[in-house]
Design a protein around this motif. Structure first.
Motif, PDB file in Angstrom:
ATOM      1  N   HIS A  28      -2.764   4.924  -3.464  1.00  0.00           N
ATOM      2  CA  HIS A  28      -4.206   5.181  -3.360  1.00  0.00           C
ATOM      3  C   HIS A  28      -4.468   6.655  -3.597  1.00  0.00           C
ATOM      4  N   GLY A  29      -5.532   6.964  -4.318  1.00  0.00           N
ATOM      5  CA  GLY A  29      -5.965   8.343  -4.458  1.00  0.00           C
ATOM      6  C   GLY A  29      -6.571   8.847  -3.166  1.00  0.00           C
ATOM      7  N   ALA A  30      -6.127  10.019  -2.716  1.00  0.00           N
ATOM      8  CA  ALA A  30      -6.624  10.555  -1.448  1.00  0.00           C
ATOM      9  C   ALA A  30      -8.109  10.887  -1.504  1.00  0.00           C
ATOM     10  N   ASP A  31      -8.656  11.085  -2.711  1.00  0.00           N
ATOM     11  CA  ASP A  31     -10.060  11.459  -2.869  1.00  0.00           C
ATOM     12  C   ASP A  31     -10.877  10.349  -3.521  1.00  0.00           C
ATOM     13  N   ASP A  32     -10.499   9.111  -3.270  1.00  0.00           N
ATOM     14  CA  ASP A  32     -11.194   7.963  -3.850  1.00  0.00           C
ATOM     15  C   ASP A  32     -12.609   7.884  -3.281  1.00  0.00           C
ATOM     16  N   ALA A  33     -13.598   7.976  -4.167  1.00  0.00           N
ATOM     17  CA  ALA A  33     -14.996   7.954  -3.745  1.00  0.00           C
ATOM     18  C   ALA A  33     -15.570   6.543  -3.703  1.00  0.00           C
ATOM     19  N   LEU A  34     -14.847   5.563  -4.221  1.00  0.00           N
ATOM     20  CA  LEU A  34     -15.352   4.190  -4.262  1.00  0.00           C
ATOM     21  C   LEU A  34     -14.721   3.331  -3.173  1.00  0.00           C
ATOM     22  N   VAL A  35     -13.391   3.330  -3.112  1.00  0.00           N
ATOM     23  CA  VAL A  35     -12.665   2.634  -2.046  1.00  0.00           C
ATOM     24  C   VAL A  35     -11.906   3.695  -1.261  1.00  0.00           C
ATOM     25  N   PRO A  36     -12.324   4.016  -0.059  1.00  0.00           N
ATOM     26  CA  PRO A  36     -11.696   5.114   0.682  1.00  0.00           C
ATOM     27  C   PRO A  36     -10.202   4.873   0.907  1.00  0.00           C
ATOM     28  N   ALA A  37      -9.423   5.954   0.858  1.00  0.00           N
ATOM     29  CA  ALA A  37      -7.988   5.847   1.087  1.00  0.00           C
ATOM     30  C   ALA A  37      -7.669   5.280   2.456  1.00  0.00           C
ATOM     31  N   ARG A  38      -8.604   5.412   3.383  1.00  0.00           N
ATOM     32  CA  ARG A  38      -8.406   4.856   4.714  1.00  0.00           C
ATOM     33  C   ARG A  38      -8.152   3.352   4.658  1.00  0.00           C
ATOM     34  N   GLN A  39      -8.663   2.677   3.644  1.00  0.00           N
ATOM     35  CA  GLN A  39      -8.421   1.249   3.502  1.00  0.00           C
ATOM     36  C   GLN A  39      -6.938   0.946   3.299  1.00  0.00           C
ATOM     37  N   SER A  40      -6.254   1.772   2.530  1.00  0.00           N
ATOM     38  CA  SER A  40      -4.809   1.576   2.358  1.00  0.00           C
ATOM     39  C   SER A  40      -4.047   1.949   3.621  1.00  0.00           C
ATOM     40  N   LEU A  41      -4.537   2.973   4.319  1.00  0.00           N
ATOM     41  CA  LEU A  41      -3.913   3.323   5.589  1.00  0.00           C
ATOM     42  C   LEU A  41      -4.030   2.169   6.589  1.00  0.00           C
ATOM     43  N   ARG A  42      -5.153   1.494   6.596  1.00  0.00           N
ATOM     44  CA  ARG A  42      -5.328   0.360   7.505  1.00  0.00           C
ATOM     45  C   ARG A  42      -4.293  -0.735   7.216  1.00  0.00           C
ATOM     46  N   LEU A  43      -4.057  -1.024   5.939  1.00  0.00           N
ATOM     47  CA  LEU A  43      -3.064  -2.039   5.596  1.00  0.00           C
ATOM     48  C   LEU A  43      -1.669  -1.593   6.003  1.00  0.00           C
ATOM     49  N   ALA A  44      -1.336  -0.335   5.713  1.00  0.00           N
ATOM     50  CA  ALA A  44      -0.020   0.170   6.095  1.00  0.00           C
ATOM     51  C   ALA A  44       0.176   0.130   7.603  1.00  0.00           C
ATOM     52  N   GLU A  45      -0.853   0.492   8.350  1.00  0.00           N
ATOM     53  CA  GLU A  45      -0.756   0.469   9.810  1.00  0.00           C
ATOM     54  C   GLU A  45      -0.559  -0.956  10.328  1.00  0.00           C
ATOM     55  N   ALA A  46      -1.265  -1.912   9.745  1.00  0.00           N
ATOM     56  CA  ALA A  46      -1.113  -3.305  10.169  1.00  0.00           C
ATOM     57  C   ALA A  46       0.300  -3.803   9.882  1.00  0.00           C
ATOM     58  N   LEU A  47       0.842  -3.431   8.714  1.00  0.00           N
ATOM     59  CA  LEU A  47       2.202  -3.847   8.368  1.00  0.00           C
ATOM     60  C   LEU A  47       3.223  -3.215   9.313  1.00  0.00           C
ATOM     61  N   ARG A  48       3.029  -1.941   9.622  1.00  0.00           N
ATOM     62  CA  ARG A  48       3.964  -1.284  10.550  1.00  0.00           C
ATOM     63  C   ARG A  48       3.891  -1.925  11.932  1.00  0.00           C
ATOM     64  N   SER A  49       2.705  -2.268  12.368  1.00  0.00           N
ATOM     65  CA  SER A  49       2.552  -2.893  13.683  1.00  0.00           C
ATOM     66  C   SER A  49       3.248  -4.252  13.747  1.00  0.00           C
ATOM     67  N   ALA A  50       3.398  -4.897  12.581  1.00  0.00           N
ATOM     68  CA  ALA A  50       4.082  -6.196  12.520  1.00  0.00           C
ATOM     69  C   ALA A  50       5.580  -6.041  12.264  1.00  0.00           C
ATOM     70  N   GLY A  51       6.069  -4.801  12.256  1.00  0.00           N
ATOM     71  CA  GLY A  51       7.501  -4.584  12.126  1.00  0.00           C
ATOM     72  C   GLY A  51       7.991  -4.291  10.731  1.00  0.00           C
ATOM     73  N   HIS A  52       7.080  -4.021   9.785  1.00  0.00           N
ATOM     74  CA  HIS A  52       7.473  -3.763   8.397  1.00  0.00           C
ATOM     75  C   HIS A  52       7.461  -2.260   8.111  1.00  0.00           C
TER      76      HIS A  52
END
Length: 301
Positions: A235-259
């Motif tokens: 993800h581009g850190a400066d994405d003006a259309l889909v915020p990079a936080r959206q990818s962080l949310r997915l990564a955080e969910a995966l880590r919380s599930a043990g991935h």
């Protein structure tokens, strides 16, 4: 009095048995079957897929399913975005030259049908590839989904909702992953969760704020579990259309599930890799190819 017309004759042909398109050869070592019909949803147009296949060699090859973006509203099945349109050979031909089969499907857009039609279409594609695997030389046990923007959302959602083992990996480029979270992640005033005309509302069949349960069910983060496949998230850190936080949310969910997802945020990168140098765009592609190779060697999560 004439006999009644046999209505079963009006039924569409079975895509599993239709002849495949005549192959073209767009690059050295590459065979392209453009526009094979993989599904005929009731009341909709036939859905087609382009198949980029390596020529020569022996045995079955791993499969990459590329899902195009376009806000779930538009897009071309074989378009990776403006930063790749000048590549010769193109990005999918390069994958075929590297030993992968690449499937680039159409799917029903939001103007044709709301969620979950799009993931139903991708599930139908995976089933069709399995049926055709022997004839096409595919190892569908090594299938990686890859999508950009809205296509990344659909790739992730499909990867996380298919039966265990159906998908051996998933790549997302600047994808929305938590639709209810968009209101918090986007800059103030840039997104109205009550707007029935937003791309997300058109996908869901209603404004996200008024369709909270549907928005949650359509979000990849809601489906992360212990059996999720490996993920590469760019993800581009400066994405003006889909915020990079959206990818962080997915990564955080995966880590919380043990991935341990592979997450990379690119400074200066906007949507569609606007703002990155040609070398950085090449690196995004290279990272993706490296991940695909790892999934091909180790298909199990």
């Amino acid at each position: 009095m004439s006999a009644p017309f046999p209505l079963h004759l009006l039924a569409p042909p079975d895509p599993d048995t239709l002849p495949l398109p005549f192959p073209a050869r767009p690059a050295d070592g590459v065979k392209l079957l453009r526009g094979a019909v993989y599904a005929v949803p009731d009341g909709s147009r036939p859905l087609t897929v382009d198949l980029w296949l390596p020529e020569g060699g022996s045995g079955s090859v791993p499969v990459v399913v590329f899902v195009h973006g376009g806000g779930w509203r538009t897009g071309l099945r074989d378009d990776l975005g403006p930063r790749f349109r000048h590549w010769r050979p193109g990005p999918f031909a390069r994958l075929a030259q590297a030993g992968f089969a690449v499937a680039c499907p159409d799917y029903r857009l939001s103007g044709e049908a709301p969620h979950p039609a799009q993931t139903e279409d991708l599930a139908a594609l995976l089933a069709w590839l399995g049926t055709r695997a022997g004839h096409l030389g595919l190892d569908t046990g090594r299938t990686v989904l890859w999508g950009e923007s809205a296509g990344g959302h659909l790739a992730a959602l499909t990867a996380l909702t298919r039966p265990v083992g159906a998908v051996s990996g998933c790549v997302t480029w600047y994808a929305p992953t938590d639709l209810p979270g968009l209101a918090e992640d986007r800059n103030e005033g840039a997104y109205d969760a009550h707007d029935p005309r937003s791309f997300e509302a058109l996908l869901l069949g209603g404004a996200p704020a008024d369709s909270a349960d549907v928005a949650r069910a359509a979000s990849p983060v809601a489906h992360v579990g212990p059996e999720a496949p490996p993920f590469l998230i760019l993800h581009g850190a400066d994405d003006a259309l889909v915020p990079a936080r959206q990818s962080l949310r997915l990564a955080e969910a995966l880590r919380s599930a043990g991935h341990r997802p592979d997450l990379c945020l690119l400074p200066g990168g906007n949507h569609l890799w606007v703002g990155l140098s040609d070398e950085e765009v090449e690196d995004c592609y290279g990272r993706t190819l490296g991940f695909l190779r790892r999934c091909a060697d180790h298909p199990e999560p």
